[in-house]
Design a protein around this motif. Sequence first.
Motif, short mmCIF file in Angstrom:
data_model
loop_
_atom_site.label_atom_id
_atom_site.label_comp_id
_atom_site.label_asym_id
_atom_site.label_seq_id
_atom_site.Cartn_x
_atom_site.Cartn_y
_atom_site.Cartn_z
N LEU A 1 -20.74 -21.73 45.07
CA LEU A 1 -20.32 -22.00 46.44
C LEU A 1 -18.86 -22.43 46.53
N ASP B 1 -16.50 -20.80 45.49
CA ASP B 1 -15.75 -19.58 45.77
C ASP B 1 -16.08 -19.01 47.15
N TRP B 2 -16.82 -19.77 47.94
CA TRP B 2 -17.31 -19.24 49.22
C TRP B 2 -16.66 -19.97 50.38
N ASN B 3 -16.34 -19.20 51.39
CA ASN B 3 -15.88 -19.73 52.67
C ASN B 3 -16.54 -18.89 53.75
N THR C 1 -14.52 -15.98 55.11
CA THR C 1 -13.93 -15.01 54.19
C THR C 1 -14.67 -13.69 54.22
N TRP D 1 -19.43 -8.94 46.93
CA TRP D 1 -20.50 -9.94 47.08
C TRP D 1 -21.60 -9.67 46.05
N ARG E 1 -19.12 -10.96 55.81
CA ARG E 1 -19.04 -12.38 55.53
C ARG E 1 -20.41 -12.89 55.10
N LEU E 2 -20.40 -13.88 54.24
CA LEU E 2 -21.64 -14.54 53.86
C LEU E 2 -21.81 -15.79 54.71
N ARG F 1 -27.42 -24.03 51.54
CA ARG F 1 -27.81 -23.35 50.30
C ARG F 1 -29.32 -23.22 50.17
N ASP G 1 -21.95 -26.45 50.95
CA ASP G 1 -22.45 -25.43 51.86
C ASP G 1 -22.17 -25.75 53.33
#
Length: 402
Positions: A244, A246-248, A251, A258, A280-281, A287, A384
């Motif tokens: 997480l 590395d997650w935004n 983004t 992905w 996007r995620l 989480r 998260d």
Amino acid sequence: MKRVLLPALAALMLSGTAAAQSEEMSFDAWRDGFRTELLESGARPETVAAMLDGLSADPRVIDRDGNQPEFVRPIWSYLGIAASDLRIENGRSAYAEYGETINAVAERFGVRAEILVAIWGLESSFGAITGNFDTVRSLATLAWDGRRRSWAEAQLIAIAEMIDEGYATREQLTGSWAGAMGQMQFIPTTYLERAHDWDGDGTRNIWTDIGDAVASAANLLVEEGWQAGAPTVVEVTLSDAFDLADWNPLTNRLVSQWAVMGVTPAVGEWHADDLMRSARLELPAGRNGPGFLTFPNFRVIKRYNNSTAYALGVAHLADRIAGGAAFVGDWPEGDVPLTRSQTREVQAALNAAGHNAGTPDGIAGPNTRRALRAFQRANGMAPDGYLGSAMYEAVTGRSLGD
């Protein structure tokens, strides 16, 4: 005649001065002052008279506007209602009954038919509940009350244009307490900009004409950037190795990227055509809840209603109407979202800890989520950004039971 509406920015401002003035200004005084403004905008005198003569404030509107719920509904509860078995059944029935028109609109605009049916279902229960508030009276009440004066007055100017141009009669203007009208719940300015005359009869009847209503929604989506044939949202699962850090949530990455990071469809495999699409995620429940890859069309739906829950509701109801399955992932029902007063406490605590959540307002917006993610990273937690009961205790150091 096109009228000059108040700037869009003003519609987003909450004026404390105006709110204070509403305590001193009678409704009649506001109405008389606005009458001059409406005439100066170019409205016909007879239209102004039809709108304002004898008009009084609606206390129900003030009550609803001033009593927004303290409780925040969990997204899983919202989705359970948005895509309930009854709504799915009613959606399929409505689609079967009006399928010829809906399919023709979908083909003309390049918008998936089930998406249009789903919006119709969430906005008015497929035309069954459009609201019986006098739109002029509702908006005039909101304007006088002051909290959203600029926005409400801009809507009233738009209504005058609707009447003058023959788009609607004064009697036809009914809808929700907040000024949204018709089967697709358009506000007046959106009506002027996006409503569509599907049958070519010279009117844009979003109240009782199914074709006009559905085509208006389709036109709105297309004008906001809808991509024909492109996906909206895909439920996904994250591998244990997914980082997480590395997650935004803002983004965009290619689906293929992905996938390399450990994001896989909750059901089936990635379609080859989708691997080079940007998405996007989003983790609306953190989480421990289902994840979703959202595509540009998802954000187009949010232009209709700027809510992740709403856009998920539309997309999921559309899939269920089309015969798709329910979501696979489990929701963290034991980690419920906070009330607005609890959220204000967390925002204040985040600010005190050096993580800028902005002015504590009880709304868990982007600034709050960004600050929470910073707090989570600083304290060795999965960042998260989900603000539930567990994070309340972690950030404030207090139990919800205290």
